[in-house]
Design an enzyme around this catalytic site. Structure first.
Site, mmCIF file in Angstrom:
data_model
loop_
_atom_site.group_PDB
_atom_site.id
_atom_site.type_symbol
_atom_site.label_atom_id
_atom_site.label_comp_id
_atom_site.label_asym_id
_atom_site.label_seq_id
_atom_site.Cartn_x
_atom_site.Cartn_y
_atom_site.Cartn_z
ATOM 1 N N ARG A 142 -1.052 -0.495 -3.393
ATOM 2 C CA ARG A 142 -0.872 -0.272 -1.948
ATOM 3 C C ARG A 142 0.437 -0.923 -1.547
ATOM 4 O O ARG A 142 1.065 -1.610 -2.344
ATOM 5 C CB ARG A 142 -2.068 -0.753 -1.125
ATOM 6 C CG ARG A 142 -2.854 -1.941 -1.570
ATOM 7 C CD ARG A 142 -2.143 -3.265 -1.533
ATOM 8 N NE ARG A 142 -1.475 -3.493 -0.261
ATOM 9 C CZ ARG A 142 -0.461 -4.315 -0.099
ATOM 10 N NH1 ARG A 142 0.035 -5.011 -1.118
ATOM 11 N NH2 ARG A 142 0.100 -4.479 1.082
ATOM 12 N N GLY A 143 0.812 -0.708 -0.267
ATOM 13 C CA GLY A 143 2.135 -1.162 0.175
ATOM 14 C C GLY A 143 3.090 0.017 0.042
ATOM 15 O O GLY A 143 3.132 0.670 -1.020
ATOM 16 N N ALA A 144 3.835 0.300 1.110
ATOM 17 C CA ALA A 144 4.603 1.552 1.177
ATOM 18 C C ALA A 144 5.522 1.795 -0.033
ATOM 19 O O ALA A 144 5.451 2.859 -0.665
ATOM 20 C CB ALA A 144 5.381 1.591 2.487
ATOM 21 N N ARG A 155 -2.537 9.110 1.189
ATOM 22 C CA ARG A 155 -2.421 8.192 2.332
ATOM 23 C C ARG A 155 -1.318 8.720 3.263
ATOM 24 O O ARG A 155 -0.179 8.900 2.816
ATOM 25 C CB ARG A 155 -2.097 6.765 1.843
ATOM 26 C CG ARG A 155 -3.229 6.188 0.977
ATOM 27 C CD ARG A 155 -3.150 4.686 0.849
ATOM 28 N NE ARG A 155 -3.425 4.014 2.100
ATOM 29 C CZ ARG A 155 -3.165 2.721 2.316
ATOM 30 N NH1 ARG A 155 -2.611 1.979 1.365
ATOM 31 N NH2 ARG A 155 -3.456 2.172 3.469
ATOM 32 N N GLN A 215 -5.200 -8.288 3.061
ATOM 33 C CA GLN A 215 -3.997 -8.326 2.209
ATOM 34 C C GLN A 215 -3.271 -9.666 2.323
ATOM 35 O O GLN A 215 -2.607 -10.098 1.383
ATOM 36 C CB GLN A 215 -3.024 -7.202 2.610
ATOM 37 C CG GLN A 215 -3.468 -5.802 2.258
ATOM 38 C CD GLN A 215 -4.211 -5.130 3.391
ATOM 39 O OE1 GLN A 215 -4.838 -5.788 4.220
ATOM 40 N NE2 GLN A 215 -4.163 -3.820 3.445
ATOM 41 N N ASP A 258 5.588 0.588 7.159
ATOM 42 C CA ASP A 258 5.143 1.789 6.444
ATOM 43 C C ASP A 258 5.952 3.013 6.847
ATOM 44 O O ASP A 258 6.081 3.971 6.087
ATOM 45 C CB ASP A 258 3.656 2.036 6.697
ATOM 46 C CG ASP A 258 2.859 1.014 5.920
ATOM 47 O OD1 ASP A 258 2.687 -0.115 6.416
ATOM 48 O OD2 ASP A 258 2.460 1.327 4.782
ATOM 49 N N ASN A 275 3.220 -0.374 10.977
ATOM 50 C CA ASN A 275 2.890 -1.337 9.916
ATOM 51 C C ASN A 275 1.401 -1.669 10.040
ATOM 52 O O ASN A 275 0.699 -1.157 10.925
ATOM 53 C CB ASN A 275 3.763 -2.594 10.034
ATOM 54 C CG ASN A 275 3.641 -3.482 8.804
ATOM 55 O OD1 ASN A 275 3.698 -3.005 7.670
ATOM 56 N ND2 ASN A 275 3.448 -4.775 8.998
ATOM 57 N N LYS A 276 0.933 -2.525 9.176
ATOM 58 C CA LYS A 276 -0.492 -2.876 9.111
ATOM 59 C C LYS A 276 -1.066 -3.207 10.485
ATOM 60 O O LYS A 276 -0.414 -3.889 11.278
ATOM 61 C CB LYS A 276 -0.644 -4.060 8.150
ATOM 62 C CG LYS A 276 -2.041 -4.569 7.940
ATOM 63 C CD LYS A 276 -3.034 -3.488 7.563
ATOM 64 C CE LYS A 276 -2.607 -2.689 6.360
ATOM 65 N NZ LYS A 276 -3.436 -1.450 6.174
HETATM 66 O O1 MRU Z 1 -2.727 -0.502 3.711
HETATM 67 P P1 MRU Z 1 -1.621 -1.159 2.934
HETATM 68 O O2 MRU Z 1 -2.031 -2.411 2.244
HETATM 69 O O3 MRU Z 1 -0.952 -0.178 2.000
HETATM 70 O O4 MRU Z 1 -0.575 -1.545 4.049
HETATM 71 C C1 MRU Z 1 0.585 -2.233 3.673
HETATM 72 C C2 MRU Z 1 1.452 -2.621 4.800
HETATM 73 O O5 MRU Z 1 1.170 -2.352 5.945
HETATM 74 C C3 MRU Z 1 2.744 -3.276 4.443
HETATM 75 O O6 MRU Z 1 3.118 -4.205 5.417
HETATM 76 C C4 MRU Z 1 3.838 -2.213 4.333
HETATM 77 O O7 MRU Z 1 3.426 -1.180 3.491
HETATM 78 C C5 MRU Z 1 5.110 -2.774 3.843
HETATM 79 S S1 MRU Z 1 4.997 -3.243 2.177
HETATM 80 C C6 MRU Z 1 6.507 -3.725 1.613
#
Ligand code: MRU
Length: 351
Positions: A45-47, A88, A195, A236, A246-247
């Site tokens: 996970r994470g963009a 996603r 996270q 994201d 973002n999250k």
């Molecule tokens: O749902 P996730 O864990 O994929 O969400 C991740 C985030 O929101 C991060 O802050 C974002 O992807 C940036 S990661 C470098």
């Protein structure tokens, strides 16, 4: 160095982020369907990590194709891209990576099939290396914004685990620490998927960077007590006007930052900037399973039948964003101009 994901002979090997921080184990996805499932279930996970995983998943799908001519291979590539693209919706890096692999295919489609497959594998590996280099460059730019000492708050995990390595927001913090700044990180736990407490705390402790975990509802009080000198988060998707998806919870942090006079920064690679999205209202927000909210560690926390919402992301309006740190430099308001300028600059990051 944390190996978030890597290309191996059998396929793509991931550290299983659903098991951290108590178990450090790895899974190897041998088919593109398995890679899609790993993205959907947040093993990865994470963009930026999702983007590189998508590219590697496409490379696996193409490698395993039984197509006998380029037309058939193209149809299979399109199908693989469709499956991976449905995992996603918010992180634009996923669609950026799919487009890059499709464009690569178009450029090399006249070559023999075996060579096309090999070159797509190499393209995915190149994206992995470029992501690490971009994060290191972002770190060098962003470190200048960090205080010389004191608390820096972050939300979610925008670290090595969210990228091919080094991290975006945590890359900025790592670079600041490497430059001698005495930073103490405050990591929001980041309900519902945790996270912050599970992943950010785990990777910062591995690096020996002082870290305190707080529950999300403590952030305002900690800011008011003067413990936070700056905030840095990942993204994201960033719209053309500088609105940042973002999250979930990032918006709350940004508003609290403004109220308390604390600079709020976003660190993200150019692949997260989506100039086709005019503003945050056109960013699709992923809704996830109710169980992520109703249960913690397998234990039910809400009464049976209660209504649940679980939007995985929110949008922080550009007016709260002090700067956007990219591998090409730092953008500031007005973002419509500064982001467009960065997008057309031909600055390349050395791999
Ligand atoms: O749902 P996730 O864990 O994929 O969400 C991740 C985030 O929101 C991060 O802050 C974002 O992807 C940036 S990661 C470098």
């Amino acid at each position: 160095m944390i190996h978030t994901l890597e290309w191996v002979d059998g396929g793509v090997r991931f550290i299983d982020q659903t098991k951290l921080p108590t178990e450090e184990c790895y899974v190897t996805c041998k088919t593109y369907e398995q890679v899609a499932e790993a993205i959907r279930t947040m093993i990865v996970r994470g963009a930026p990590a999702i983007g590189v995983a998508a590219a590697m998943g496409i490379a696996v799908g193409v490698r395993d194709s039984k197509a006998e001519n380029v037309g058939e291979l193209k149809r299979e590539l399109d199908h693989v891209c469709e499956v991976i693209g449905a995992t996603r919706p918010t992180a634009v890096n996923l669609f950026w990576a799919i487009r890059r692999m499709q464009e690569k295919f178009e450029r090399i489609r006249i070559r023999p099939l075996a060579q096309i497959k090999q070159e797509l594998i190499e393209e995915a590996q190149r994206m992995h290396a470029e992501d690490i280099a971009a994060n290191q460059a972002m770190g060098r730019h962003g470190a200048t914004l960090m205080p010389n000492s004191g608390g820096v708050l972050t939300h979610c995990n925008a670290g090595a685990l969210a990228t091919a390595g080094y991290g975006t927001a945590l890359g900025v913090i790592r670079a600041a620490v490497e430059a001698g700044k005495k930073i103490h990180v405050y990591a929001d736990e980041t309900r519902p998927f945790l996270q912050g407490s599970r992943l950010t705390a785990w990777e910062l402790m591995k690096d020996g960077i002082p870290t305190t975990v707080i529950s999300d509802n403590m952030a305002g009080a900690i800011m008011k007590q003067g413990k936070i000198g700056a905030i840095v988060v990942g993204a994201d998707r960033i719209a053309a006007n500088g609105d940042v998806a973002n999250k979930i919870g990032t918006y709350t942090v940004a508003v609290l930052a403004k109220e308390n006079g604390i600079p709020f920064y976003v660190a993200a690679p150019m692949s997260t900037i989506d100039l086709a999205c005019p503003d945050g209202s056109s960013i699709p927000i992923e809704q996830r399973r109710a169980e992520e909210v109703t249960h913690i560690g397998g234990k039910q926390m809400t009464p049976d039948g209660v209504s649940i919402e679980n939007p995985a992301f929110d949008v922080t309006p550009a007016k709260y964003v002090g700067a956007i740190v990219t591998e090409r430099g730092i953008a500031r308001a007005p973002y419509p101009e500064s982001l467009r300028k960065l997008a057309v600059s031909d600055a390349k990051v050395e791999v």
